[in-house]
Structure formats: structure tokens, C-alpha cells
Design a protein around this motif. Structure first.
Motif, PDB file in Angstrom:
ATOM      1  N   ASP A  31     -26.009 -20.154  11.087  1.00 45.03           N
ATOM      2  CA  ASP A  31     -26.317 -19.332   9.915  1.00 45.03           C
ATOM      3  C   ASP A  31     -25.190 -19.473   8.899  1.00 45.03           C
ATOM      4  O   ASP A  31     -24.003 -19.464   9.247  1.00 45.03           O
ATOM      5  N   GLN A  32     -25.550 -19.559   7.636  1.00 51.29           N
ATOM      6  CA  GLN A  32     -24.563 -19.732   6.563  1.00 51.29           C
ATOM      7  C   GLN A  32     -24.031 -18.362   6.134  1.00 51.29           C
ATOM      8  O   GLN A  32     -24.318 -17.854   5.049  1.00 51.29           O
ATOM      9  N   VAL A  33     -23.235 -17.737   7.016  1.00 51.33           N
ATOM     10  CA  VAL A  33     -22.822 -16.349   6.786  1.00 51.33           C
ATOM     11  C   VAL A  33     -21.494 -16.220   6.042  1.00 51.33           C
ATOM     12  O   VAL A  33     -21.226 -15.185   5.429  1.00 51.33           O
ATOM     13  N   GLY A  53     -19.694 -16.694   3.019  1.00 53.48           N
ATOM     14  CA  GLY A  53     -20.079 -17.002   1.649  1.00 53.48           C
ATOM     15  C   GLY A  53     -18.902 -17.384   0.769  1.00 53.48           C
ATOM     16  O   GLY A  53     -17.738 -17.390   1.194  1.00 53.48           O
ATOM     17  N   PRO A  96     -17.865 -11.353   7.578  1.00 52.99           N
ATOM     18  CA  PRO A  96     -19.169 -11.358   8.250  1.00 52.99           C
ATOM     19  C   PRO A  96     -19.043 -11.543   9.758  1.00 52.99           C
ATOM     20  O   PRO A  96     -18.137 -12.213  10.257  1.00 52.99           O
ATOM     21  N   HIS A  97     -19.982 -10.938  10.469  1.00 58.82           N
ATOM     22  CA  HIS A  97     -20.114 -11.230  11.896  1.00 58.82           C
ATOM     23  C   HIS A  97     -20.540 -12.679  12.041  1.00 58.82           C
ATOM     24  O   HIS A  97     -21.451 -13.156  11.338  1.00 58.82           O
ATOM     25  N   LEU A  98     -19.893 -13.421  12.936  1.00 57.88           N
ATOM     26  CA  LEU A  98     -20.205 -14.836  13.135  1.00 57.88           C
ATOM     27  C   LEU A  98     -21.211 -14.953  14.279  1.00 57.88           C
ATOM     28  O   LEU A  98     -20.864 -14.741  15.445  1.00 57.88           O
ATOM     29  N   PRO A  99     -22.460 -15.296  13.978  1.00 60.10           N
ATOM     30  CA  PRO A  99     -23.454 -15.439  15.047  1.00 60.10           C
ATOM     31  C   PRO A  99     -23.064 -16.569  16.000  1.00 60.10           C
ATOM     32  O   PRO A  99     -22.357 -17.500  15.631  1.00 60.10           O
ATOM     33  N   GLN A 159     -20.637 -24.802   9.269  1.00 63.19           N
ATOM     34  CA  GLN A 159     -21.513 -24.564   8.118  1.00 63.19           C
ATOM     35  C   GLN A 159     -21.557 -25.789   7.219  1.00 63.19           C
ATOM     36  O   GLN A 159     -22.626 -26.191   6.737  1.00 63.19           O
ATOM     37  N   TYR A 194     -16.056 -22.068  12.384  1.00 59.41           N
ATOM     38  CA  TYR A 194     -17.406 -21.708  11.956  1.00 59.41           C
ATOM     39  C   TYR A 194     -17.688 -22.269  10.555  1.00 59.41           C
ATOM     40  O   TYR A 194     -18.765 -22.829  10.301  1.00 59.41           O
TER      41      TYR A 194
END
Length: 433
Positions: free
Chosen positions: A408-410, A412, A29-32, A390, A386
Motif C-alpha cells: 500500500d502506498q501509505v 505520502g 502512517p501505520h505500515l501494513p 513503494q 517500506y
């Protein structure tokens, strides 16, 4: 439990695959951007204090610090004063250092040894299992007074071999469950045999996460550690693994021109014993584990040397530098992280490697507190950081963290051990060759 041969072989292939990739793994995922306030906001710091630190397992002591029945020590690293005591029955326990009468501390010495604990205010006396057994002028409390209801209030206390952990949450999962697969991976490092060699504390002028995150990625290694760590770590072939509950591991082989096992043997005095159960990665690679929330430690066939980060304020941290090892005989106790320095209050100074990681902490904190610091973009190489954030939010409670401070919990579960989508991508690349 040593790592199985097929797992070792797969991780070696992943190291080479990491060095060859030209982009983050497929589907990662892209990490905001992370909000700046996570490092500078009193609001977020207060949430950490109220929820995060009171619900996680925290390294408190080594059995060598309370070696015999009756030995006790004070522990106040997150504010609440507690006592860690080696009971006369052989059990190690923790209690709030608070007399059940009028709240005075039960013990005032930093360390001591006694078959009973006696509050100095009115001499209420407790057994080492916390039970109240003595009240002067007990008759004046009347017939309704029940001593059995006035025991010292316990704090969860469990052990990993010789290491003692505490948790202020009476409903917390057991330590073994909290560590999950890390518990099994750590078996080879002899936690039940290692002795405490050194434990020193230093105060830093930065948020605890600023200090800790310098030890959670290898992106910085070629730039901050060009003469110390970089010659021993191939940052391009580093493999990060994210575990449940916020734990993580960095596994980096040495540069292909370096024999890490040989370097360790040359650097280690002959009286230092090797931990003979340590497997291949512990002998030949740099292998560093993050145990959420505040433990970072490389583990090898010579040392278990954790760095422990304690918040003392929004922008201040106490760093504990600990070295544990097998018996070192008649020689000086090994100390991996500090060096002699008579100008310091405790006679020790941080080693060059630690200084390299902490030197920018105060400057980073000041820079972060300026209007020029808006947010933090993280790369795939910094994914452990990151994931750590989380977990911070999950421990606090996702509903409690204000939107302007939340991440954001990106990342998973599909990226959390034992899942690893990188393996399939690597195998496809191998098949295409």
C-alpha cells in the motif's frame, strides 16, 4: 553544497528527539504488512526485471576503469550486454554490445583500448561515438544500404563526477533530476576527485532485497554488530530521511562517549587524504545513503564506499564492494570492505562487518520460502525499507503489480524531503519543557 548551519542544528535536535520519543511520530502512517511473495515470487522478480531495472539509473563504472580515449569495458550486470567506452572525442558513452549486422558482440574482451570497435564476425567497424564506418564488401548490400542508419544502439549514459551511470530508458529523467536533493548534498564528497581504490564482487544465496535491506536500517545494529558498528553508532538517535524517487538517508551520531572524527583519524593511515570539503556530519556521524534501486553507501571525509546489489536470480545476488577515495600516494590502495584471503578466487574475502550483514542471507531466504513466512511487518525505524518497496511498485507500475504482491502506498509526500512533520512535533515538545 555544504549543509547550512541551521539545518545541521535542526538535525542535531532531531537526533535527541528521536532518542526521547515513546512512539512513532504523530501522524506517521501505520505500515501494513508487506507480502512475502515480494522476496520469493518469480512473478514479482520478473516484473522487477522487465520494468524496474530498465528504468532506473544504475552505477556502472568509475572513470579510472576507462581512463583514456579509446578505453572500453563490457558491462552486463542486469543481463543486457553493453559497452562503456571513453570516446576519442573525450565523451564517455554506452552502447549495446550488439553489432548491427547479425547481432554478434562488437567486443569480446572484458576491457581494452582501441581507436575503433570491430566486430570479429564480419569486421563491421564502428567509431567510438557508435557510428558505423566500415563494412567489408559493402557493394553487395546494394545501393539502398545506408550506413548512417546502422550505428550502435546507444544506452543512456551520464556522469556524477568520476562515476558513470547508465539507464536503459531513453525517456528517463536526467541523472541530476533523478537524484534531486541528494545531488546537492553529495557535492561535498568530491565525486569529481575521488579515485577507484577497490572493486570486488561476491555471490550471495538470497534475493537481492534481502541482502540490501540489511543495510537500510539500524534496528539490527545492537544485535548483529555488537563489537563492530554498535560502539560507533547510537541507533536510538538515528534520523531517517526519505527523498523523492526512492532515495533515503540514515544519519546516526556516535554514542556520546565516542568521538567519531577522532576514531576515523586514528584508524586511517597518514598517507590517506581527507576530503577537505566534507562537512560536520560526514566527519562526525555515520551517514549512509540509499540511492534507488541498489546502491547503499556510508559517506565520510575519507571514503565513498558503495555496496551495490545485483539480482542474478530470484534467490541469488551479486554484491559489489567498492571503495573510492582521494589519492593514497605510494601506500596500498584503501579497501574498506574486503580483506586478503588467498583461498578465494580473487584473493579477497568480505570484511567482518560485511560478513555480519550477509551471514544470515541464505538462511533467511530458505526460511522465507517456507510455509511459515506469511508477510513482513515493519516498524517506524524500518520506514526506509517500506518507502523503498513503494518505489519498486511505482517503477514497475502500480497497475501491473498484482494485488497479492503489492504494498500500500501509505507513506505520502508529506513525509518526503523537504517535508518533515517531525520538526513541528519536536518544536512543540521543546516549547513544553
Amino acid at each position: 553544497m555544504s549543509m547550512e548551519a541551521d539545518y545541521i542544528e535542526r538535525m542535531k535536535r532531531l537526533m535527541n528527539w528521536e532518542a526521547s520519543r515513546q512512539a512513532p511520530p504523530e501522524g506517521f502512517p501505520h505500515l501494513p504488512d508487506m507480502p512475502a511473495g515480494r522476496y520469493t515470487s518469480q512473478e514479482y522478480y520478473d516484473l522487477e526485471q522487465q520494468y524496474l531495472w530498465k528504468k532506473t539509473w544504475l552505477f556502472a563504472a568509475h572513470i579510472d576503469e576507462v581512463p583514456d580515449p579509446g578505453c572500453f569495458m563490457k558491462w552486463e550486470n542486469i543481463g543486457d550486454p553493453i559497452i562503456i567506452i571513453h570516446g576519442m572525442d573525450g565523451e564517455v558513452r554506452a552502447f549495446y554490445n550488439t553489432c548491427r549486422h547479425r547481432g554478434a558482440p562488437v567486443v569480446t574482451e572484458e576491457k581494452g583500448k582501441a581507436p575503433r570497435l570491430m566486430c570479429g564476425y564480419h569486421n563491421w567497424t564502428y567509431k567510438t561515438d557508435g557510428s558505423l564506418i566500415g563494412v567489408p564488401e559493402k557493394q553487395d548490400f546494394g545501393p539502398e544500404f545506408d550506413m548512417s542508419c546502422r550505428s550502435l544502439i546507444p544506452v543512456r549514459c551520464e556522469r556524477l563526477g568520476n562515476l558513470i551511470f547508465v539507464n536503459f530508458d531513453s525517456e528517463a529523467m536526467p541523472l541530476k533530476q533523478w537524484l534531486g536533493p541528494v545531488w546537492d548534498e553529495w557535492e561535498e564528497f568530491g565525486f569529481d576527485r575521488i579515485k577507484l581504490a577497490a572493486r570486488h564482487s561476491f555471490d550471495l544465496e538470497c534475493n537481492w532485497k534481502v541482502a540490501m535491506e540489511a543495510n537500510m536500517e539500524v534496528y539490527h545494529v545492537p544485535f548483529i554488530h555488537p563489537e563492530t558498528v554498535a560502539p560507533l553508532v547510537d541507533s536510538k538517535r538515528n534520523v531517517n530521511t526519505i527523498y523523492p524517487n526512492g532515495h533515503a538517508r540514515m544519519l546516526a551520531p556516535p554514542p556520546q562517549t565516542t568521538d567519531r572524527e577522532h576514531v576515523r583519524a586514528v584508524d586511517s593511515p597518514p598517507e590517506w587524504q581527507q576530503i577537505d570539503t566534507v562537512g560536520e556530519f560526514g566527519r562526525t556521524c555515520t551517514q549512509s545513503y540509499t540511492m534507488f534501486p541498489n546502491w547503499v553507501s556510508p559517506l565520510s571525509n575519507y571514503f565513498v564506499p558503495p555496496l551495490i546489489f545485483w539480482p542474478t536470480g530470484l534467490n541469488t545476488t551479486r554484491l559489489e564492494l567498492v571503495t573510492m577515495a582521494l589519492d593514497w600516494g605510494d601506500g596500498p590502495a584503501p579497501d574498506l570492505w574486503t580483506v586478503p584471503d588467498d583461498s578465494q578466487p580473487n584473493g579477497r574475502a568480505m570484511s567482518p562487518i560485511i560478513l555480519e550483514d550477509t551471514q544470515f542471507g541464505e538462511m533467511i531466504q530458505k526460511s522465507m520460502e517456507s510455509d511459515g513466512f506469511k508477510s513482513v511487518p515493519l516498524s517506524y525505524q524500518e520506514a526506509r525499507i517500506y518507502s523503498f518497496h513503494q518505489t519498486c511498485d511505482k517503477m514497475i507500475g502500480l497497475n501491473r503489480v498484482p494485488e497479492h504482491l503489492a504494498v500500500d502506498q501509505v507513506i505520502g509526500e508529506d513525509w518526503v524531503y523537504p517535508n518533515d512533520p517531525r520538526v513541528a512535533e519536536m518544536e512543540r515538545a521543546e516549547a513544553a519543557e
